[in-house]
Structures are given as C-alpha cells and as structure tokens.
Design a protein around this motif. Structure first.
Motif, PDB file in Angstrom:
ATOM      1  N   ARG A   1      40.010  37.637  -2.439  1.00 51.82           N
ATOM      2  CA  ARG A   1      40.226  36.307  -1.854  1.00 51.82           C
ATOM      3  C   ARG A   1      39.986  36.362  -0.352  1.00 51.82           C
ATOM      4  NH1 ARG A   1      44.061  33.110  -4.808  1.00 51.82           N
ATOM      5  NH2 ARG A   1      45.165  32.595  -2.882  1.00 51.82           N
ATOM      6  N   VAL A   2      39.221  35.400   0.173  1.00 50.92           N
ATOM      7  CA  VAL A   2      38.968  35.352   1.604  1.00 50.92           C
ATOM      8  C   VAL A   2      39.311  33.965   2.126  1.00 50.92           C
ATOM      9  CG1 VAL A   2      37.126  37.072   1.438  1.00 50.92           C
ATOM     10  CG2 VAL A   2      36.552  34.641   1.431  1.00 50.92           C
ATOM     11  N   ILE A   3      39.641  33.894   3.420  1.00 50.30           N
ATOM     12  CA  ILE A   3      39.905  32.618   4.078  1.00 50.30           C
ATOM     13  C   ILE A   3      39.067  32.550   5.344  1.00 50.30           C
ATOM     14  CG2 ILE A   3      42.233  32.471   3.120  1.00 50.30           C
ATOM     15  CD1 ILE A   3      43.329  33.204   5.858  1.00 50.30           C
ATOM     16  N   GLU A   4      38.926  31.335   5.880  1.00 52.54           N
ATOM     17  CA  GLU A   4      38.061  31.100   7.036  1.00 52.54           C
ATOM     18  C   GLU A   4      38.786  30.252   8.069  1.00 52.54           C
ATOM     19  OE1 GLU A   4      33.614  29.160   7.912  1.00 52.54           O
ATOM     20  OE2 GLU A   4      34.545  28.946   5.940  1.00 52.54           O
ATOM     21  N   LEU A   5      38.799  30.744   9.301  1.00 49.22           N
ATOM     22  CA  LEU A   5      39.320  29.976  10.430  1.00 49.22           C
ATOM     23  C   LEU A   5      38.112  29.538  11.247  1.00 49.22           C
ATOM     24  CD1 LEU A   5      41.835  28.963  11.969  1.00 49.22           C
ATOM     25  CD2 LEU A   5      41.768  31.087  13.287  1.00 49.22           C
ATOM     26  N   ALA A   6      37.700  28.285  11.048  1.00 46.29           N
ATOM     27  CA  ALA A   6      36.488  27.768  11.674  1.00 46.29           C
ATOM     28  C   ALA A   6      36.776  27.241  13.072  1.00 46.29           C
ATOM     29  CB  ALA A   6      35.886  26.676  10.799  1.00 46.29           C
ATOM     30  N   GLY A   7      35.717  26.739  13.722  1.00 43.97           N
ATOM     31  CA  GLY A   7      35.863  26.113  15.027  1.00 43.97           C
ATOM     32  C   GLY A   7      35.918  24.606  14.885  1.00 43.97           C
ATOM     33  N   LEU A   8      35.462  23.909  15.891  1.00 42.90           N
ATOM     34  CA  LEU A   8      35.479  22.442  15.884  1.00 42.90           C
ATOM     35  C   LEU A   8      34.545  21.900  14.809  1.00 42.90           C
ATOM     36  CD1 LEU A   8      35.413  21.753  19.714  1.00 42.90           C
ATOM     37  CD2 LEU A   8      37.138  20.852  18.149  1.00 42.90           C
ATOM     38  N   ASP A   9      35.087  21.144  13.874  1.00 37.85           N
ATOM     39  CA  ASP A   9      34.287  20.670  12.760  1.00 37.85           C
ATOM     40  C   ASP A   9      33.322  19.549  13.124  1.00 37.85           C
ATOM     41  OD1 ASP A   9      34.404  22.160  10.481  1.00 37.85           O
ATOM     42  OD2 ASP A   9      36.162  21.165   9.652  1.00 37.85           O
ATOM     43  N   ASN A  10      33.496  18.944  14.308  1.00 42.01           N
ATOM     44  CA  ASN A  10      32.552  17.896  14.694  1.00 42.01           C
ATOM     45  C   ASN A  10      31.296  18.470  15.348  1.00 42.01           C
ATOM     46  OD1 ASN A  10      33.792  18.703  17.068  1.00 42.01           O
ATOM     47  ND2 ASN A  10      33.778  16.661  17.976  1.00 42.01           N
ATOM     48  N   LEU A  11      31.229  19.794  15.485  1.00 38.32           N
ATOM     49  CA  LEU A  11      30.050  20.449  16.041  1.00 38.32           C
ATOM     50  C   LEU A  11      29.162  20.967  14.916  1.00 38.32           C
ATOM     51  CD1 LEU A  11      31.578  22.564  18.963  1.00 38.32           C
ATOM     52  CD2 LEU A  11      30.480  20.316  19.094  1.00 38.32           C
ATOM     53  N   GLU A  12      27.866  20.731  15.039  1.00 36.00           N
ATOM     54  CA  GLU A  12      26.919  21.188  14.027  1.00 36.00           C
ATOM     55  C   GLU A  12      26.955  22.707  13.893  1.00 36.00           C
ATOM     56  OE1 GLU A  12      24.230  20.904  10.989  1.00 36.00           O
ATOM     57  OE2 GLU A  12      25.332  19.291  11.981  1.00 36.00           O
ATOM     58  N   LEU A  13      27.189  23.408  15.004  1.00 39.80           N
ATOM     59  CA  LEU A  13      27.207  24.871  14.963  1.00 39.80           C
ATOM     60  C   LEU A  13      28.313  25.389  14.048  1.00 39.80           C
ATOM     61  CD1 LEU A  13      29.682  26.265  16.871  1.00 39.80           C
ATOM     62  CD2 LEU A  13      28.334  25.172  18.656  1.00 39.80           C
ATOM     63  N   THR A  14      29.443  24.696  14.007  1.00 42.16           N
ATOM     64  CA  THR A  14      30.539  25.109  13.133  1.00 42.16           C
ATOM     65  C   THR A  14      30.128  24.970  11.674  1.00 42.16           C
ATOM     66  OG1 THR A  14      32.199  24.492  14.769  1.00 42.16           O
ATOM     67  CG2 THR A  14      32.948  24.682  12.489  1.00 42.16           C
ATOM     68  N   LYS A  15      29.486  23.867  11.354  1.00 45.57           N
ATOM     69  CA  LYS A  15      29.015  23.654   9.984  1.00 45.57           C
ATOM     70  C   LYS A  15      28.004  24.725   9.585  1.00 45.57           C
ATOM     71  CE  LYS A  15      29.579  18.669  10.681  1.00 45.57           C
ATOM     72  NZ  LYS A  15      28.874  17.377  10.857  1.00 45.57           N
ATOM     73  N   GLN A  16      27.120  25.088  10.511  1.00 44.19           N
ATOM     74  CA  GLN A  16      26.108  26.100  10.229  1.00 44.19           C
ATOM     75  C   GLN A  16      26.745  27.461   9.990  1.00 44.19           C
ATOM     76  OE1 GLN A  16      23.652  25.720  13.704  1.00 44.19           O
ATOM     77  NE2 GLN A  16      22.532  23.952  12.911  1.00 44.19           N
TER      78      GLN A  16
ATOM     79  N   GLN B   1      51.019  30.616   6.118  1.00 44.01           N
ATOM     80  CA  GLN B   1      52.090  30.016   5.326  1.00 44.01           C
ATOM     81  C   GLN B   1      51.583  29.537   3.969  1.00 44.01           C
ATOM     82  OE1 GLN B   1      53.766  26.954   7.803  1.00 44.01           O
ATOM     83  NE2 GLN B   1      54.367  28.395   9.412  1.00 44.01           N
ATOM     84  N   ALA B   2      50.352  29.045   3.964  1.00 43.63           N
ATOM     85  CA  ALA B   2      49.794  28.498   2.724  1.00 43.63           C
ATOM     86  C   ALA B   2      49.239  29.582   1.793  1.00 43.63           C
ATOM     87  CB  ALA B   2      48.696  27.501   3.051  1.00 43.63           C
ATOM     88  N   GLN B   3      48.825  30.706   2.379  1.00 47.31           N
ATOM     89  CA  GLN B   3      48.192  31.761   1.584  1.00 47.31           C
ATOM     90  C   GLN B   3      49.019  33.047   1.681  1.00 47.31           C
ATOM     91  OE1 GLN B   3      45.507  31.091  -0.301  1.00 47.31           O
ATOM     92  NE2 GLN B   3      45.502  28.988   0.486  1.00 47.31           N
ATOM     93  N   SER B   4      49.789  33.289   0.665  1.00 43.96           N
ATOM     94  CA  SER B   4      50.655  34.464   0.677  1.00 43.96           C
ATOM     95  C   SER B   4      49.883  35.758   0.462  1.00 43.96           C
ATOM     96  CB  SER B   4      51.741  34.332  -0.397  1.00 43.96           C
ATOM     97  OG  SER B   4      51.147  34.222  -1.686  1.00 43.96           O
ATOM     98  N   LYS B   5      48.692  35.653  -0.129  1.00 44.24           N
ATOM     99  CA  LYS B   5      47.912  36.856  -0.383  1.00 44.24           C
ATOM    100  C   LYS B   5      46.423  36.555  -0.276  1.00 44.24           C
ATOM    101  CE  LYS B   5      47.039  40.528  -3.777  1.00 44.24           C
ATOM    102  NZ  LYS B   5      46.975  41.521  -2.701  1.00 44.24           N
ATOM    103  N   PHE B   6      45.749  37.305   0.575  1.00 45.93           N
ATOM    104  CA  PHE B   6      44.291  37.259   0.652  1.00 45.93           C
ATOM    105  C   PHE B   6      43.810  38.592   1.214  1.00 45.93           C
ATOM    106  CE2 PHE B   6      46.002  35.398   4.523  1.00 45.93           C
ATOM    107  CZ  PHE B   6      45.298  36.010   5.539  1.00 45.93           C
ATOM    108  N   ASP B   7      42.511  38.822   1.121  1.00 49.39           N
ATOM    109  CA  ASP B   7      41.977  40.151   1.449  1.00 49.39           C
ATOM    110  C   ASP B   7      41.174  40.199   2.748  1.00 49.39           C
ATOM    111  OD1 ASP B   7      42.728  41.588  -1.138  1.00 49.39           O
ATOM    112  OD2 ASP B   7      41.603  39.858  -1.900  1.00 49.39           O
ATOM    113  N   ALA B   8      40.656  39.067   3.178  1.00 47.08           N
ATOM    114  CA  ALA B   8      39.853  39.065   4.405  1.00 47.08           C
ATOM    115  C   ALA B   8      39.876  37.688   5.051  1.00 47.08           C
ATOM    116  CB  ALA B   8      38.412  39.473   4.110  1.00 47.08           C
TER     117      ALA B   8
END
Length: 345
Positions: free
Chosen positions: A178-193, A232-239
């Motif tokens: 299981r992996v999770i992602e901490l992204a940047g500003l979602d209104n920027l195209e670079l974040t979406k890319q 808090q939302a994810q009690s277990k993930f790997d990366a």
C-alpha cells in the motif's frame, strides 16, 4: 523526465550536478567527464560579446524558488561579459508583467523568465519576441511557442514516474503493498503531471495499490497538517511519495510526532535537508527525486549564447535547441554525496 543516454546523457542527464554539467559550454567544443559543482566556473567563461540579460521570476517564497534566483545570480557573476538586470520577483501576474515590460523598454539583449503563471504571461513573452528580444522560458511554460526562443525546465511527469519506479522496485516482492501520496497544489498543472507519472509507474507493479492521496501547498505548515491527516486515516501503508522537500520538512515532523517508522518515504526537488536525512539514514526518508534549480544557471548559459549568436557545446547544431528537458534523477544513500553540493536550503 526523459532519460538521455550516451553522450547526450552526459550532456543533459547530469544537469542536477551543476549547470556546467548540463551545458559543457555554450560555445566550447571541448567537453569534460568531470561533473561540475555550483562553485565551478562556467565551461566557456572566456569573455565575448557583452550581453545584458533581464531575469524575471516569481517571489522567492519557497526554498526551490530562492535557489532558482541564487543559481541565476551566481552563474551570471561567472561571466565577465554578462550584465544581469534582475527584477524583485512577484507572484502577482500583473506586477510581473510590468516588471518584464520594464526590461523590454530597457532593451536588454535577452530575457530569462520564470513566470508565476505561464498562461497569464504568454502575451508579454510574445511582446518581447516581437521586439527582437529572445526569451528563455524557464520551467513554467508559456502557452505559445512563439512566446519564447528556448524553453528549459523539469519534467514533472518524469519526476512522478521515477518516484513510482523507485518505490515499485522497493516493494515489488511485498504482497498487497500500500502506498500513499502527499501532492502539492492541485490547481497547478505540474502537480497533476507528477501524480499522472506516479500512477503510470505503479501500473507496472500489480501488487501495489495507492490507497490515499492528499494535496498540500508546498509549505512546511501544509506538509505537517496534511501528513497528520494521512497518518490518522491510514494506520498501515508501506511507502509515501511526497512531491516537495519543503513541505516534506513538515511531513517528517508529523511522522516523528506520530512515532511512525513502518514505511519508506521518497521526497521531491532536492533540498539540502533531504539529502542530509538520506545520508544519515536514520529515518523514513530514503530518497528524493530531483527537480534541479540549476536549470536557472543553465538558462543564463543559454541566454548568453543567444546574445552572442552561438550554439551549445557538444551538439552539432549551430543554434541552441528549442527546448531542454532536465532529467529527474533519484538520489538515495548510494549517490547522495555526488548531489550534496547542489542541495538548496
């Protein structure tokens, strides 16, 4: 960022080691196998035709943006034939347009522009080009290729791709990873890319599932707050892949406060603090994927070459390319010493 191989790989792929490694010299026919640091002189620093370069960037309210400004200023100082006219920098598009128009009216020889908003500043890029001033468009791209002579910047899709492959290889033998992602500003195209590249890489690893994604704001405070929510939302993930090392400082604080060390973390950009943590190898941060601010130093190289009517050393063409995409190398404990001099604060 697309990976270059052979001689082209030596020329462009190691750009993050220093601007001199990206461009072995805008006019030199000689090359070096030694990587350049930010402190080394430019490869072709023999004085030529005087060139006045106007530099306009956004407000340096972020470690990476401050490093952009520093790279441009320091590179220009290495050339006796370059005069740098630099604006104060602004995140207000109207104000930045005004600053660029001032540089146009001063009749600078070349412009280097990192727009706060590429779409919004396209018209002023066109204005400069129509005035006979070639524009080096840095990182955030204008909407029209007619608004710049050369674009140089990072590959946000490739950044996500390389982060995903690194994590994928680390977890390829783990069942139901299981992996999770901490992204940047979602209104920027670079974040979406960056997210698109990350998701594309993970498709190569059917045992891995992305279970959560949270967008932050490229700040320490937002990184800490959003990472706390994820934990808090994810009690277990790997990366975890965090798009930005500045917000990663806050993310690491949240991780430490939660007492979590049961996953690996990959950062993004190439901050000195990230390099130091990777080298210490005493926490969850194991790698970061580069988005090298040395692109600003290379933009000065390109602007100087344009002003002097010269090409890029190491290439057969008489003219500089229309675009240069930098490679987003993965830095981990194995190669962190090589990249340490390029880390930004």
């Amino acid at each position: 960022m697309p990976e270059f191989t052979s001689r082209r790989g030596l020329l462009f792929g190691t750009a993050a080691v220093g601007a001199g490694a990206l461009l072995t010299g805008c006019t030199s026919n000689e090359s070096s196998d030694e990587p350049a640091s930010n402190d080394q002189p430019a490869a072709d620093d023999k004085p030529g035709k005087p060139v006045t370069i106007g530099f306009a960037g956004p407000q340096a309210d972020h470690g990476w943006l401050n490093a952009i400004n520093d790279n441009a200023k320091n590179r220009a100082k290495k050339y006796k034939d370059v005069t740098l006219e630099i604006t104060e920098g602004s995140n207000d598009t109207a104000q930045q347009i005004g600053q660029i128009e001032t540089l146009i009216n001063k009749k600078v020889d070349v412009l280097v522009v990192l727009p706060a908003d590429g779409k919004a500043l396209t018209q002023v890029g066109l204005q400069a080009m129509r005035a006979g001033i070639p524009v080096v468009n840095l990182d955030r791209i204008f909407n029209s290729p007619q608004a710049y002579r050369c674009w140089i910047g990072g590959d946000n899709y490739g950044m996500g791709l390389n982060a995903g492959h690194y994590i994928g290889e680390k977890l390829k033998d783990k069942k139901n990873a299981r992996v999770i992602e901490l992204a940047g500003l979602d209104n920027l195209e670079l974040t979406k890319q960056r997210t698109q590249g990350f998701d594309a890489a993970l498709k190569n690893y059917p045992n891995i599932k992305k279970v959560a994604r949270q967008a932050a704001e490229f700040t320490v405070e937002s990184g800490q707050a959003k990472m706390s929510q994820l934990l808090q939302a994810q009690s277990k993930f790997d990366a975890l892949w965090n798009h930005d090392d500045d917000q990663g400082v806050g993310a690491l604080r949240a991780i430490d406060q939660a007492g979590r060390d049961d996953f690996l973390m990959v950062g993004g950009a190439g901050a000195l603090s990230a390099f130091q943590a990777i080298k210490a190898d005493d926490g969850v941060l194991k790698a970061t994927v580069l988005y090298p601010p040395t692109m600003a130093a290379s933009a000065i190289d390109l602007a100087r070459a344009l002003g002097q009517g010269k090409g890029v050393g190491g290439l057969a063409e008489f003219e500089i390319p229309a675009s240069l995409t930098l490679y987003s190398a993965v830095v981990d404990k194995e190669n962190v010493d090589q990249y340490m001099p390029t880390g930004f604060k």
